[in-house]
Design a protein around this motif. Structure first.
Motif, PDB file in Angstrom:
ATOM      1  N   SER A   1      49.862  42.786  42.184  1.00 37.84           N
ATOM      2  CA  SER A   1      50.932  41.798  42.329  1.00 37.84           C
ATOM      3  C   SER A   1      50.530  40.548  41.564  1.00 37.84           C
ATOM      4  CB  SER A   1      51.157  41.472  43.809  1.00 37.84           C
ATOM      5  OG  SER A   1      50.015  40.877  44.363  1.00 37.84           O
ATOM      6  N   GLY A   2      51.404  40.025  40.791  1.00 37.89           N
ATOM      7  CA  GLY A   2      51.141  38.796  40.065  1.00 37.89           C
ATOM      8  C   GLY A   2      50.635  38.999  38.659  1.00 37.89           C
ATOM      9  N   GLY A   3      50.445  40.218  38.252  1.00 38.99           N
ATOM     10  CA  GLY A   3      49.981  40.452  36.890  1.00 38.99           C
ATOM     11  C   GLY A   3      48.710  41.262  36.867  1.00 38.99           C
ATOM     12  N   SER A   4      48.347  41.683  35.694  1.00 34.81           N
ATOM     13  CA  SER A   4      47.153  42.514  35.564  1.00 34.81           C
ATOM     14  C   SER A   4      46.206  41.971  34.508  1.00 34.81           C
ATOM     15  CB  SER A   4      47.558  43.955  35.223  1.00 34.81           C
ATOM     16  OG  SER A   4      48.267  43.975  34.003  1.00 34.81           O
ATOM     17  N   SER A   5      46.302  40.689  34.210  1.00 35.37           N
ATOM     18  CA  SER A   5      45.399  40.135  33.213  1.00 35.37           C
ATOM     19  C   SER A   5      44.068  39.789  33.861  1.00 35.37           C
ATOM     20  CB  SER A   5      46.020  38.893  32.565  1.00 35.37           C
ATOM     21  OG  SER A   5      46.317  37.937  33.547  1.00 35.37           O
ATOM     22  N   GLY A   6      43.085  39.600  33.045  1.00 35.01           N
ATOM     23  CA  GLY A   6      41.746  39.323  33.524  1.00 35.01           C
ATOM     24  C   GLY A   6      40.901  40.576  33.448  1.00 35.01           C
ATOM     25  N   GLY A   7      39.647  40.437  33.742  1.00 35.11           N
ATOM     26  CA  GLY A   7      38.741  41.570  33.684  1.00 35.11           C
ATOM     27  C   GLY A   7      37.337  41.128  34.031  1.00 35.11           C
ATOM     28  N   PHE A   8      36.353  41.926  33.606  1.00 36.17           N
ATOM     29  CA  PHE A   8      34.960  41.662  33.948  1.00 36.17           C
ATOM     30  C   PHE A   8      34.084  41.420  32.727  1.00 36.17           C
ATOM     31  CE2 PHE A   8      36.655  44.305  37.403  1.00 36.17           C
ATOM     32  CZ  PHE A   8      36.441  43.441  38.463  1.00 36.17           C
ATOM     33  N   GLY A   9      34.680  41.331  31.550  1.00 34.16           N
ATOM     34  CA  GLY A   9      33.912  41.201  30.314  1.00 34.16           C
ATOM     35  C   GLY A   9      33.345  39.814  30.051  1.00 34.16           C
ATOM     36  N   THR A  10      34.025  38.795  30.511  1.00 32.23           N
ATOM     37  CA  THR A  10      33.570  37.415  30.309  1.00 32.23           C
ATOM     38  C   THR A  10      33.817  36.630  31.584  1.00 32.23           C
ATOM     39  OG1 THR A  10      35.710  36.595  29.531  1.00 32.23           O
ATOM     40  CG2 THR A  10      34.198  37.501  27.846  1.00 32.23           C
ATOM     41  N   LEU A  11      33.164  35.494  31.700  1.00 35.25           N
ATOM     42  CA  LEU A  11      33.393  34.638  32.861  1.00 35.25           C
ATOM     43  C   LEU A  11      34.852  34.193  32.922  1.00 35.25           C
ATOM     44  CD1 LEU A  11      32.412  33.097  35.320  1.00 35.25           C
ATOM     45  CD2 LEU A  11      31.628  31.277  33.776  1.00 35.25           C
ATOM     46  N   ALA A  12      35.420  33.863  31.771  1.00 29.62           N
ATOM     47  CA  ALA A  12      36.828  33.440  31.734  1.00 29.62           C
ATOM     48  C   ALA A  12      37.745  34.561  32.220  1.00 29.62           C
ATOM     49  CB  ALA A  12      37.212  33.004  30.321  1.00 29.62           C
TER      50      ALA A  12
ATOM     51  N   VAL B   1      36.949  36.989  34.331  1.00 23.76           N
ATOM     52  CA  VAL B   1      36.767  37.128  35.779  1.00 23.76           C
ATOM     53  C   VAL B   1      37.532  36.032  36.498  1.00 23.76           C
ATOM     54  CG1 VAL B   1      35.071  36.990  37.651  1.00 23.76           C
ATOM     55  CG2 VAL B   1      34.559  38.343  35.620  1.00 23.76           C
ATOM     56  N   MET B   2      37.459  34.803  35.978  1.00 25.55           N
ATOM     57  CA  MET B   2      38.194  33.698  36.602  1.00 25.55           C
ATOM     58  C   MET B   2      39.694  33.954  36.569  1.00 25.55           C
ATOM     59  SD  MET B   2      35.870  30.512  35.273  1.00 25.55           S
ATOM     60  CE  MET B   2      37.005  29.263  35.837  1.00 25.55           C
ATOM     61  N   GLU B   3      40.167  34.485  35.484  1.00 24.96           N
ATOM     62  CA  GLU B   3      41.598  34.803  35.390  1.00 24.96           C
ATOM     63  C   GLU B   3      41.967  35.923  36.356  1.00 24.96           C
ATOM     64  OE1 GLU B   3      44.892  36.222  32.079  1.00 24.96           O
ATOM     65  OE2 GLU B   3      43.010  35.319  31.414  1.00 24.96           O
ATOM     66  N   LEU B   4      41.127  36.939  36.450  1.00 31.32           N
ATOM     67  CA  LEU B   4      41.383  38.052  37.358  1.00 31.32           C
ATOM     68  C   LEU B   4      41.496  37.556  38.796  1.00 31.32           C
ATOM     69  CD1 LEU B   4      41.544  41.129  37.927  1.00 31.32           C
ATOM     70  CD2 LEU B   4      39.052  41.093  38.124  1.00 31.32           C
ATOM     71  N   PHE B   5      40.574  36.695  39.224  1.00 30.75           N
ATOM     72  CA  PHE B   5      40.576  36.226  40.596  1.00 30.75           C
ATOM     73  C   PHE B   5      41.573  35.106  40.856  1.00 30.75           C
ATOM     74  CE2 PHE B   5      36.322  38.312  40.763  1.00 30.75           C
ATOM     75  CZ  PHE B   5      36.657  39.222  41.742  1.00 30.75           C
ATOM     76  N   SER B   6      42.380  34.767  39.869  1.00 32.79           N
ATOM     77  CA  SER B   6      43.449  33.800  40.108  1.00 32.79           C
ATOM     78  C   SER B   6      44.643  34.471  40.791  1.00 32.79           C
ATOM     79  CB  SER B   6      43.882  33.145  38.794  1.00 32.79           C
ATOM     80  OG  SER B   6      44.544  34.077  37.959  1.00 32.79           O
ATOM     81  N   PHE B   7      44.625  35.799  40.918  1.00 34.56           N
ATOM     82  CA  PHE B   7      45.677  36.551  41.603  1.00 34.56           C
ATOM     83  C   PHE B   7      45.232  36.826  43.030  1.00 34.56           C
ATOM     84  CE2 PHE B   7      45.974  37.669  37.095  1.00 34.56           C
ATOM     85  CZ  PHE B   7      47.259  37.213  36.838  1.00 34.56           C
ATOM     86  N   GLU B   8      46.148  36.600  43.997  1.00 32.41           N
ATOM     87  CA  GLU B   8      45.817  36.760  45.414  1.00 32.41           C
ATOM     88  C   GLU B   8      45.201  38.116  45.731  1.00 32.41           C
ATOM     89  OE1 GLU B   8      49.617  35.852  47.322  1.00 32.41           O
ATOM     90  OE2 GLU B   8      48.576  34.247  48.380  1.00 32.41           O
ATOM     91  N   GLN B   9      45.791  39.172  45.218  1.00 35.28           N
ATOM     92  CA  GLN B   9      45.331  40.519  45.542  1.00 35.28           C
ATOM     93  C   GLN B   9      43.898  40.738  45.067  1.00 35.28           C
ATOM     94  OE1 GLN B   9      48.117  43.556  44.483  1.00 35.28           O
ATOM     95  NE2 GLN B   9      46.646  45.209  44.732  1.00 35.28           N
ATOM     96  N   ALA B  10      43.587  40.297  43.866  1.00 31.47           N
ATOM     97  CA  ALA B  10      42.236  40.455  43.335  1.00 31.47           C
ATOM     98  C   ALA B  10      41.244  39.568  44.081  1.00 31.47           C
ATOM     99  CB  ALA B  10      42.210  40.135  41.843  1.00 31.47           C
ATOM    100  N   ALA B  11      41.644  38.354  44.414  1.00 37.30           N
ATOM    101  CA  ALA B  11      40.757  37.455  45.157  1.00 37.30           C
ATOM    102  C   ALA B  11      40.464  38.020  46.544  1.00 37.30           C
ATOM    103  CB  ALA B  11      41.372  36.063  45.258  1.00 37.30           C
ATOM    104  N   LEU B  12      41.484  38.567  47.192  1.00 30.53           N
ATOM    105  CA  LEU B  12      41.291  39.161  48.515  1.00 30.53           C
ATOM    106  C   LEU B  12      40.377  40.383  48.421  1.00 30.53           C
ATOM    107  CD1 LEU B  12      41.868  39.255  51.521  1.00 30.53           C
ATOM    108  CD2 LEU B  12      43.983  40.516  51.003  1.00 30.53           C
ATOM    109  N   ALA B  13      40.579  41.211  47.416  1.00 29.35           N
ATOM    110  CA  ALA B  13      39.704  42.369  47.228  1.00 29.35           C
ATOM    111  C   ALA B  13      38.253  41.918  47.027  1.00 29.35           C
ATOM    112  CB  ALA B  13      40.171  43.206  46.038  1.00 29.35           C
ATOM    113  N   GLY B  14      38.054  40.897  46.224  1.00 29.08           N
ATOM    114  CA  GLY B  14      36.709  40.364  46.017  1.00 29.08           C
ATOM    115  C   GLY B  14      36.112  39.820  47.296  1.00 29.08           C
TER     116      GLY B  14
END
Length: 150
Positions: free
Chosen positions: A56-67, A69-82
């Motif tokens: 939900s909220g998009g699928s951008s971001g990833g684990f390749g760079t700090l930026a 990862v920060m983009e990935l965890f800007s989405f509620e679902q990814a932050a909650l999973a983390g």
């Protein structure tokens, strides 16, 4: 899906585990079963559900760079999973600390300070317990990591 509700539920589940760990000297079998297996399993299932649900909220971001990862965890679902990932692993480490201390005859009084460090700072709590093991088990040295291949 209301991620705030799931965040609260995950926190309550984890705190129940930590309370059981504090009582582990009195109920070791229950503590091992519930805080060391059942509750981390429940959290892990919630984590898996968040991973397989459509993002939900998009699928951008990833684990390749700090930026990324920060983009990935800007989405509620990814932050909650983390967050649930942290809750589950920290609880597993806390349960391992309690179980290992009991097996090695380390007083629970030495374990108590390690538990909040594990809840709050994960690896710091694990390292604190390793220091406790080194001091308390000086006469009977044991490896920090068990060799199960022998």
């Amino acid at each position: 899906m209301d991620f705030e509700v799931w965040f609260s539920i995950a926190g309550v589940v984890a705190m129940l585990g930590w309370l059981l760990l504090l009582g582990s000297p009195f109920i070791p079998a229950w503590s091992d079963r519930i805080a060391g297996w059942l509750l981390p399993t429940v959290l892990s299932i919630g984590y898996i559900m968040l991973l397989i649900l459509p993002a939900s909220g998009g699928s951008s971001g990833g684990f390749g760079t700090l930026a990324a990862v920060m983009e990935l965890f800007s989405f509620e679902q990814a932050a909650l999973a983390g967050w649930i990932h942290f809750l589950a692993f920290d609880l597993l480490v806390g349960a391992w600390i309690c179980r290992t201390a009991r097996e090695e005859g380390i007083s629970f009084w030495f374990v108590i300070p390690c538990l909040p460090l594990t809840i709050l700072f994960g690896p710091v709590g694990w390292l604190a317990f390793q220091a406790v093991r080194l001091v308390c088990c000086r006469n009977t040295p044991r490896p920090l990591i068990e060799n199960t291949t022998a």
